[in-house]
Design an enzyme around this catalytic site. Structure first.
Site, PDB file in Angstrom:
ATOM      1  N   LYS A 168      18.381 -15.927  10.421  1.00 58.66           N
ATOM      2  CA  LYS A 168      19.787 -15.795  10.026  1.00 58.66           C
ATOM      3  C   LYS A 168      20.053 -14.401   9.433  1.00 58.66           C
ATOM      4  CE  LYS A 168      22.922 -17.194   6.542  1.00 58.66           C
ATOM      5  NZ  LYS A 168      22.704 -17.430   5.148  1.00 58.66           N
TER       6      LYS A 168
ATOM      7  N   ASP B 125      25.485 -20.345   8.797  1.00 60.06           N
ATOM      8  CA  ASP B 125      25.352 -20.612   7.369  1.00 60.06           C
ATOM      9  C   ASP B 125      25.991 -21.970   7.084  1.00 60.06           C
ATOM     10  OD1 ASP B 125      28.078 -20.255   7.446  1.00 60.06           O
ATOM     11  OD2 ASP B 125      28.165 -18.898   5.738  1.00 60.06           O
TER      12      ASP B 125
END
Ligand code: SF4
Length: 229
Positions: free
Chosen positions: A136, A155
């Site tokens: 990420k 997220d």
């Protein structure tokens, strides 16, 4: 055999429908949040990398407060590589998990100096082996700092919204990212996350989404929504 063919055709029709829905969502979000950008304040790819590591389990607002002091003292990899973990811990304490984060960001800076001349590499493979950097974080840095779409940033907002919108049934970030990469065009990956995060903060909130004011209302099956404004 005929049954299998029928099932495969049904599956591909469902995939096409999902791509159509995703394209409509992309268009509306682009109109609504034309200038949506990463909310983490930074002046270089390095500062974005560090701010993103600090943002785990912490709000962007809090990270921005902390990085103001941190980057004033340690603006680049060379400076942060020389810092003591204890000194860094004092500055970043309010971001949570500060001991692990302080260790990670100083070690990460050392590796950047040793292996990349203090610069943040442009390759996903080189990024994900740095201390504290997962997929990420690497996607955020490559997409936002360099404009390289290596994936979709997933997220907590992207997770919640894509589930409600029916773009994924998964709960695992890697699987959600895979679903999104399949239904979005590659040149939409970066902006889609930024815009969805903005939409999650302002409208599609975790506790009580404001569906009555949502530009996506007629495209949204509102999966799992039991209470809305
Ligand atoms: S309609 Fe409601 S649940 Fe769907 S995206 Fe908008 S705010 Fe979220």
């Amino acid at each position: 055999m005929a049954k299998l063919k029928k099932e495969l055709a049904k599956e591909s029709e469902a995939a096409k429908e999902k791509r159509r829905q995703a394209a409509a969502i992309v268009r509306r979000l682009a109109k609504e949040y034309a200038d949506a950008e990463c909310a983490l304040v930074h002046r270089s790819p390095f500062q974005l990398l560090i701010a993103t590591i600090l943002s785990a389990q912490c709000t962007d607002e809090r990270v921005n407060i902390v990085t103001k002091d941190l980057f004033a003292q340690y603006p680049d990899a060379a400076a942060l590589a020389e810092a003591t973990v204890k000194d860094v811990e004092k500055i970043i304490q309010s971001t949570g998990f500060f001991r692990a984060k302080a260790k990670n960001i100083t070690e990460c800076s050392k590796k950047l100096v040793e292996l990349h001349g203090g610069k943040v590499p442009r390759e996903l493979e080189a990024l994900v082996v740095l201390p504290g950097v997962g997929r990420k974080t690497a996607n955020v840095v490559l997409g936002t700092a360099y404009g390289i779409p290596t994936g979709v940033v997933v997220d907590t907002h992207v997770t919640r919204l894509t589930q409600r919108l029916g773009l994924t049934k998964n709960t695992d970030a890697v699987k959600i990212e895979r679903d999104l990469m399949q239904c979005l065009k590659e040149d939409e990956w970066i902006d889609f996350s930024h815009r969805l995060i903005h939409h999650g903060r302002r409208v599609c909130k975790a506790r009580k989404p404001i569906c009555s004011e949502c530009v996506l209302l007629e495209l949204c099956p509102r999966i799992g929504v039991t209470d809305s404004a």
